[in-house]
Write an enzyme that holds these catalytic residues in place. Structure first.
Site, PDB file in Angstrom:
ATOM      1  N   GLU A 312      38.075   3.427  -8.714  1.00  0.00           N
ATOM      2  CA  GLU A 312      38.451   4.220  -9.898  1.00  0.00           C
ATOM      3  C   GLU A 312      38.194   5.705  -9.622  1.00  0.00           C
ATOM      4  O   GLU A 312      37.600   6.418 -10.434  1.00  0.00           O
ATOM      5  CB  GLU A 312      37.664   3.750 -11.114  1.00  0.00           C
ATOM      6  CG  GLU A 312      37.881   2.267 -11.426  1.00  0.00           C
ATOM      7  CD  GLU A 312      37.112   1.775 -12.628  1.00  0.00           C
ATOM      8  OE1 GLU A 312      37.652   0.931 -13.361  1.00  0.00           O
ATOM      9  OE2 GLU A 312      35.968   2.218 -12.835  1.00  0.00           O
ATOM     10  N   CYS A 396      35.279  -0.064 -21.863  1.00  0.00           N
ATOM     11  CA  CYS A 396      34.808   1.303 -22.053  1.00  0.00           C
ATOM     12  C   CYS A 396      35.849   2.184 -22.745  1.00  0.00           C
ATOM     13  O   CYS A 396      35.505   3.050 -23.549  1.00  0.00           O
ATOM     14  CB  CYS A 396      34.397   1.907 -20.721  1.00  0.00           C
ATOM     15  SG  CYS A 396      35.639   1.738 -19.413  1.00  0.00           S
TER      16      CYS A 396
END
Length: 790
Positions: A312, A396
């Site tokens: 990521e 998230c």
């Protein structure tokens, strides 16, 4: 009383530290047609929906089970959470709910928060430790947690990360309600950290940053400097570990954005906070240098950051792929946190230019129009494989959206002494106290972002001299971003204008602002006009993914072509010549009301005789943020502007018209969609068997009718450096003979080369189908871009 408390608390840190203070969101009231409805959807839909998901998925139950364990009650369920950071999803939504309460009292919601906070407090251990997976079953917590407290924090435990979000939520709740119920939990936890870590004690740095930001907020809410000191200690402990965690060097020696993009943006935001409070110029120099690296080579046109799903993370300079772009929603939010803080440090509009680009595009795209669908990555191209989700295993992003949206109006203005900065535009009313002791009310009227005319009515309590800074966005002065990463293809003659009480003011810019220093009286009117022509944008030639392509922007909005607005056309085959006429029109019934771009585009197909068949088509583009609200399908932001750079329309073949069957895997439609990379820089759709590794797998074609075939070619998918797919160990072809699969006869070599077509010829055979059998390498998966047959 609560409102006054919120105003004071929200401005405390800025008054003590930053060169420019934010005007708190509780003092800026939006009543426009763009943001106000979205914030209301967040309040009425997204926040309740997210709490519901936290209940459904057992995240709230984690706290209840931990509390039972502390009371010594028997636990039937000692199962660890899916991830050790699942606690934070509750904290983030709670923070958003608290922000919402600050401006919209809701007794029912406040009562729910009281109940939730009681559960959180009951899960806290006597010394202040709060980490549900260890408390539920200390002997068998989540594998990432480690057998003892903190020992895996610098890797995967997320103990400090969880607390950072707890501190942010606690301060938000205290400011909104005046209650210390959650604040007391937070300070008890922070006191444990202060007792455990620091000079002469134990060294540590958070594996996932945000603890630093949370500690600074806690310090400002409580007036306790020890929390600020701990935040700086955590930052200064970094170094000697990997780039993924931004721990490869001490923070003051870092010069490039590397590793996990969300963690990085939180780190840089925390550094800005600590630098402002402590006056540490080395911190400022470091984050300024890193910002130049991002804006100069790692920022997407949508404002997204984080090029690759592998970690990521940020990619290399100018590595900005489109279909595989990660651009996590959380990273966009973190990017805006960081740019807002840099503005407060320097008072420069270039940071708000990046903030606004991210806000209207790469951040807003993260939530659906109905408030119940979310994107984790935000790619800039799709073949239909991307869709919105109501929730994620790693959730998230939904929680981050719920906490960002209610506080949005706090980014509109800044102030220092007797100066006011106007940064963002929406119909609104702001009440801004100056150091002179008087309050200035600023009323905006505008239809931004669809139109660029903005009227400000300035109403000071009494006539007096003060300074107004009016931002002229970079997009309105021929600057796409504050670097040469992107540039406008076309030139325009229209320029911004500013008038005070109908009198023209020269557009002389100071750090991106027109500065008006005068004696103001009630009713003074400022009229700003920002022309909004449709602009074509090109990338720096070093961005290989965008060579020969343009993107479209109007005002702050980046556009994309989506399947549903262009029926009968594969939008990824579009060509948009630089001389194609484009117009804009507002469509109130489309996607909650948007301005669309219309015009003429082309597609091209290579005929058998080698000639190119170019056809004209109607073309429609919509705001990028609104894509994927009407189902899955093709989408593209960077559109080829010539036949040479176009993705040609595929000519139907026996392979492309065949039915595909596989032994499993993901994306089987890619196998015969006619697309394959023309270079290592160009992305195509692909099929893969991951997470299966080392197995023997197969793909079958069932032809529309019997055909005579004598060769086949395979372009293998290999994501070395990004994932776990490699070219296979070997493969073989079979043809259907009645109900049997028989090996083709006299095959040439079965190639397994990367980045090319691997062609095999064999004895001609008439058949209704072919089977491709693949033996994957041990410990690796395999995949296919394209399988063609002749």
């Amino acid at each position: 009383m609560i409102s006054a408390l919120s105003l004071f608390a929200l401005s405390t840190m800025a008054q003590a530290t930053y060169a420019v203070e934010p005007v708190p969101f509780t003092a800026v009231h939006l009543n426009d047609k763009f943001w106000a409805p979205k914030i209301e959807t967040n309040r009425k839909v997204s926040i309740p929906f997210a709490f519901e998901k936290c209940e459904e998925t057992g995240r709230v139950d984690l706290f209840e089970r931990a509390a039972k364990a502390l009371r010594g009650e028997p636990l039937e369920n000692k199962k660890a959470p899916g991830y050790p950071f699942d606690d934070t999803d509750v904290y983030k939504v709670l923070e958003g709910a608290a922000y919402s309460l600050s401006v919209h009292p809701d007794p029912k919601l406040e009562a729910y928060l009281d109940t939730l906070i009681t559960k959180i407090a009951a899960a806290q251990e006597p010394d202040g430790y709060l980490y549900t997976t260890r408390t539920i079953d200390p002997q068998n917590p989540h594998p990432w947690a480690g057998k003892e407290r903190w020992i895996l924090e610098q890797h995967d435990s997320h103990e400090l990360y969880n607390l950072g979000h707890l501190y942010e939520a606690a301060v938000a709740h205290y400011r909104a309600t005046g209650k210390k119920t959650l604040l007391n939990v937070a300070t008890k936890s922070a006191d444990l950290l202060v007792a455990t870590f620091g000079p002469g004690k134990r060294k540590i740095w958070p594996g996932h940053e945000i603890t630093e930001m949370g500690l600074v907020k806690l310090s400002q809410a409580t007036g306790k400097k020890k929390y600020l000191d701990l935040a700086k200690f955590l930052l200064d402990c970094r170094g000697g570990a990997g780039e993924y965690w931004q721990a490869h060097k001490p923070v003051i020696e870092q010069t490039e954005a590397v590793g996990h993009a969300v963690r990085a943006s939180y780190l840089y935001s925390g550094m800005a906070d600590v630098a402002a409070l402590t006056g540490d110029k080395a911190y400022v120099k470091a984050i300024d240098t890193i910002w130049n690296d991002v804006v100069g080579s790692k920022l997407y046109i949508t404002g997204g950051i984080g090029a690759t799903g592998a970690g990521e993370a940020f990619g290399k300079p100018y590595e900005l792929p489109n279909m595989s772009a990660y651009c996590e929603t959380c990273a966009a939010i973190g990017n805006d946190y960081w740019n807002q803080r840099l503005f407060q440090l320097h008072g420069d509009a270039k940071y708000i230019d990046v903030f606004e680009r991210t806000l209207y595009n790469g951040l807003l795209s993260g939530v659906s129009l109905d408030g119940k669908g979310f994107f984790y990555p935000n790619p800039l191209e799709s073949n239909g494989q991307h869709g919105r989700s109501p929730w994620f295993g790693v959730a998230c992003c939904p929680g981050n959206i719920t906490r960002f949206m209610p506080s949005l109006s706090g980014y509109f203005y800044g102030k220092r002494g007797n100066q006011i900065w106007v940064n963002l535009f929406a119909t609104s009313k702001a009440e801004i106290p100056l150091n002179s002791g008087q309050k200035v009310t600023v009323e905006q009227t505008t239809n931004y972002p669809w139109q660029g005319d903005i009227k400000f009515v300035i109403n000071p309590q009494k006539t007096g001299k003060f300074t107004m800074h009016f931002r002229i966005p970079g997009w309105a002065r021929n600057e796409v971003v504050p670097s040469d990463l992107y540039s406008y293809v076309d030139k325009v003659s229209e320029t911004p204008t500013l008038r005070v009480n109908s009198q023209p003011v020269a557009i002389r810019l100071d750090k991106g602002y027109v500065v008006v220093d005068r004696t103001w009286k009630k009713g003074d009117a400022v009229e700003m006009s920002l022309p909004m022509p449709i602009r074509r944008i090109a990338s720096n030639e070093k961005v290989a993914a965008n060579r020969g392509r343009v993107s479209l922007q109007r005002g702050p909005i980046v556009y994309c072509a989506e399947w549903t607005d262009n029926p009968g056309i594969q939008v990824r085959n579009f060509i948009l010549p630089n001389n194609a006429n484009l117009t804009s029109t507002f469509e109130p019934g489309l996607l909650n009301g948007v301005t669309v771009i219309k015009g003429s585009a082309q597609t091209a197909q290579k005929l058998e005789d080698g000639r190119m068949d170019v056809k004209d088509h109607a073309f429609t583009a919509i705001p990028y943020y609104a894509w994927a609200n009407r189902g899955r399908g093709q989408m593209i932001v960077w559109i080829p502007n010539s036949v040479e750079s176009a993705r040609l329309v595929a000519t139907p073949t026996i392979a492309s018209t065949a039915k595909v069957k596989t032994s499993g895997g993901n994306g089987p439609t890619a196998i015969n969609d006619g697309e394959m990379p023309r270079s290592v820089y160009e992305e195509s759709t692909f099929f893969h068997w991951w997470p299966k590794k080392g197995t023997t797998e197969w793909v079958e074609y069932e032809f529309a009718k019997e055909a005579e075939v004598s060769s086949a070619s395979v372009y293998w998918f290999d994501d070395t450096g990004r994932g776990e797919c490699r070219t296979p160990e070997s493969w073989q072809l079979f043809y259907r003979d009645g109900n049997e699969w028989k090996p083709v006869e006299n095959p040439s070599s079965y190639g397994v080369d990367k980045d090319k077509l691997n062609k095999v010829t064999f004895k001609s055979v008439k058949t209704i189908g072919l089977r491709l059998e693949v033996k994957q390498k041990p410990n690796w998966a395999s995949g296919i871009y394209e399988w063609s047959v002749n």
